[in-house]
Design an enzyme around this catalytic site. Structure first.
Site, PDB file in Angstrom:
ATOM      1  N   LYS A 144       0.741  -1.055   0.017  1.00 33.40           N
ATOM      2  CA  LYS A 144      -0.083   0.168  -0.052  1.00 33.40           C
ATOM      3  C   LYS A 144       0.827   1.221  -0.020  1.00 33.40           C
ATOM      4  CE  LYS A 144      -2.218  -0.905   3.755  1.00 33.40           C
ATOM      5  NZ  LYS A 144      -1.602  -2.228   4.286  1.00 33.40           N
ATOM      6  N   ARG A 199      -9.138   1.193   9.225  1.00 33.09           N
ATOM      7  CA  ARG A 199      -8.734  -0.187   9.379  1.00 33.09           C
ATOM      8  C   ARG A 199      -9.767  -1.112  10.072  1.00 33.09           C
ATOM      9  NH1 ARG A 199      -3.129   0.750   8.951  1.00 33.09           N
ATOM     10  NH2 ARG A 199      -1.615  -1.241   9.255  1.00 33.09           N
ATOM     11  N   ARG A 227      11.880  -5.586   4.517  1.00 35.12           N
ATOM     12  CA  ARG A 227      11.504  -4.125   4.181  1.00 35.12           C
ATOM     13  C   ARG A 227      12.705  -3.394   5.158  1.00 35.12           C
ATOM     14  NH1 ARG A 227       5.602  -1.627   4.758  1.00 35.12           N
ATOM     15  NH2 ARG A 227       5.651  -2.628   7.143  1.00 35.12           N
ATOM     16  N   ARG A 286      11.733  -1.408  10.685  1.00 28.29           N
ATOM     17  CA  ARG A 286      10.432  -0.736  11.622  1.00 28.29           C
ATOM     18  C   ARG A 286      10.561  -1.840  12.841  1.00 28.29           C
ATOM     19  NH1 ARG A 286       5.368   0.528   8.174  1.00 28.29           N
ATOM     20  NH2 ARG A 286       4.366  -0.887   9.985  1.00 28.29           N
ATOM     21  N   ARG A 322       0.242  -8.664  13.522  1.00 27.95           N
ATOM     22  CA  ARG A 322      -0.369  -7.593  12.632  1.00 27.95           C
ATOM     23  C   ARG A 322      -1.244  -8.444  11.769  1.00 27.95           C
ATOM     24  NH1 ARG A 322       4.524  -5.114  10.520  1.00 27.95           N
ATOM     25  NH2 ARG A 322       3.318  -3.642   9.257  1.00 27.95           N
TER      26      ARG A 322
HETATM   27  P1  AMP Z   1       1.141   0.645   8.876  1.00 26.72           P
HETATM   28  O1  AMP Z   1       2.583   1.504   8.407  1.00 26.72           O
HETATM   29  O2  AMP Z   1      -0.092   1.128   8.244  1.00 26.72           O
HETATM   30  O3  AMP Z   1       1.778  -0.777   8.822  1.00 26.72           O
HETATM   31  O4  AMP Z   1       0.771   1.126  10.407  1.00 26.72           O
HETATM   32  C1  AMP Z   1       1.717   0.675  11.385  1.00 26.72           C
HETATM   33  C2  AMP Z   1       1.099   0.475  12.728  1.00 26.72           C
HETATM   34  O5  AMP Z   1       0.402   1.637  13.154  1.00 26.72           O
HETATM   35  C3  AMP Z   1      -0.213  -0.459  12.839  1.00 26.72           C
HETATM   36  O6  AMP Z   1       0.067  -1.758  13.229  1.00 26.72           O
HETATM   37  C4  AMP Z   1      -1.138   0.037  13.851  1.00 26.72           C
HETATM   38  O7  AMP Z   1      -0.413  -0.140  15.210  1.00 26.72           O
HETATM   39  C5  AMP Z   1      -0.958   1.509  13.768  1.00 26.72           C
HETATM   40  N1  AMP Z   1      -1.869   1.886  12.663  1.00 26.72           N
HETATM   41  C6  AMP Z   1      -1.663   2.553  11.604  1.00 26.72           C
HETATM   42  N2  AMP Z   1      -2.996   2.875  11.021  1.00 26.72           N
HETATM   43  C7  AMP Z   1      -4.202   2.621  11.650  1.00 26.72           C
HETATM   44  C8  AMP Z   1      -5.276   2.649  11.911  1.00 26.72           C
HETATM   45  N3  AMP Z   1      -6.106   3.156  10.900  1.00 26.72           N
HETATM   46  N4  AMP Z   1      -6.172   2.115  12.885  1.00 26.72           N
HETATM   47  C9  AMP Z   1      -5.341   1.864  14.030  1.00 26.72           C
HETATM   48  N5  AMP Z   1      -3.981   1.700  14.100  1.00 26.72           N
HETATM   49  C10 AMP Z   1      -3.214   2.061  12.809  1.00 26.72           C
END
Ligand code: AMP
Length: 218
Positions: A13, A88, A127, A160, A171
């Site tokens: 994404k 989400r 990554r 990360r 996740r």
């Molecule tokens: P991402 O970079 O999108 O993989 O997000 C990393 C982490 O940020 C996720 O595992 C969640 O802990 C938090 N996070 C990101 N977007 C959301 C969302 N829309 N709702 C809740 N937690 C989020």
């Protein structure tokens, strides 16, 4: 064009959002990026969010929804936007729908990136991200020219904390139990289009560009 990118962690994404937002001049909003920025800046939101992020859990809806709706309210209405990693949960999707209706900017399309588990694991464990400019690399699929250094800005590349195997598994469980239902939610609203997240970056980019053209969105 007003668009949401849906898909499991590792679907690509963030990588697609960056190139598509550039091509179509869209405002790119990633809740993951915004949260990591808040953690880095040690804001109150950042320290609250970090507790959840480190465990691979979702940050509470109110926190992330506010981050996004504040930015959408301040956005240039003509520009269009791309949401990556938000919504989400169904709760977030409902907050978003209400906010966009109030702003007179309803969604045009939701792209769901269907991705196989083997690809997800391979992508996430390899990554690496530039600490300065956020460019995304992969140790095998998209390595930087010099190991550990960003090609664009010479920043340091890092992994990360939540890209370690145990957190990745959590996740993915969270995606299955809380996010996947959004596919049905948006299908029922006739907004959903599926694409393969397994495809190589450039191939998927070309497919999505063709899809937007076919739908008269670009
Ligand atoms: P991402 O970079 O999108 O993989 O997000 C990393 C982490 O940020 C996720 O595992 C969640 O802990 C938090 N996070 C990101 N977007 C959301 C969302 N829309 N709702 C809740 N937690 C989020």
């Amino acid at each position: 064009m007003r668009l949401v990118l849906l898909g499991p962690p590792g679907a690509g994404k963030g990588t697609q959002a960056k190139v598509l937002a550039e091509k179509y001049h869209l405002l790119h909003l990633s809740t993951g990026d915004l949260l990591r920025e808040a953690v880095k800046n040690k804001t109150a939101t950042g320290s609250e969010a970090k507790k959840y992020m480190d465990r691979g859990e979702l940050v509470p809806d109110e926190i992330v929804a506010k981050m996004i709706t504040d930015r959408l309210a301040a956005a240039d209405k003509k520009q269009g936007f791309m949401l990556d990693g938000f919504p989400r949960t169904q709760g977030q999707a409902e907050i978003l729908e209400r906010a966009l209706a109030g702003l007179g900017m309803p969604l045009d399309i939701v792209v769901n990136l269907e991705t196989s588990e083997a690809v997800i694991l391979q992508r996430l464990t390899g990554r690496r991200i530039c600490r300065s400019c956020g460019r995304i690399y992969h140790l095998k699929n998209m390595p930087s020219k010099k190991s550990g250094i960003c090609d664009d800005c010479s920043g340091e590349l890092y992994q990360r904390d939540d890209d370690k195997e145990a957190t990745i598994r959590r996740r993915l469980e969270v995606y299955e139990s809380q996010t996947k239902e959004l596919i049905d939610f948006y299908q029922a609203k006739s907004l959903l289009q599926n694409a393969s997240g397994d495809l190589e970056v450039k191939v998927l980019f070309a497919e999505l560009s063709a899809l937007f053209k076919r739908l008269n969105l670009a």
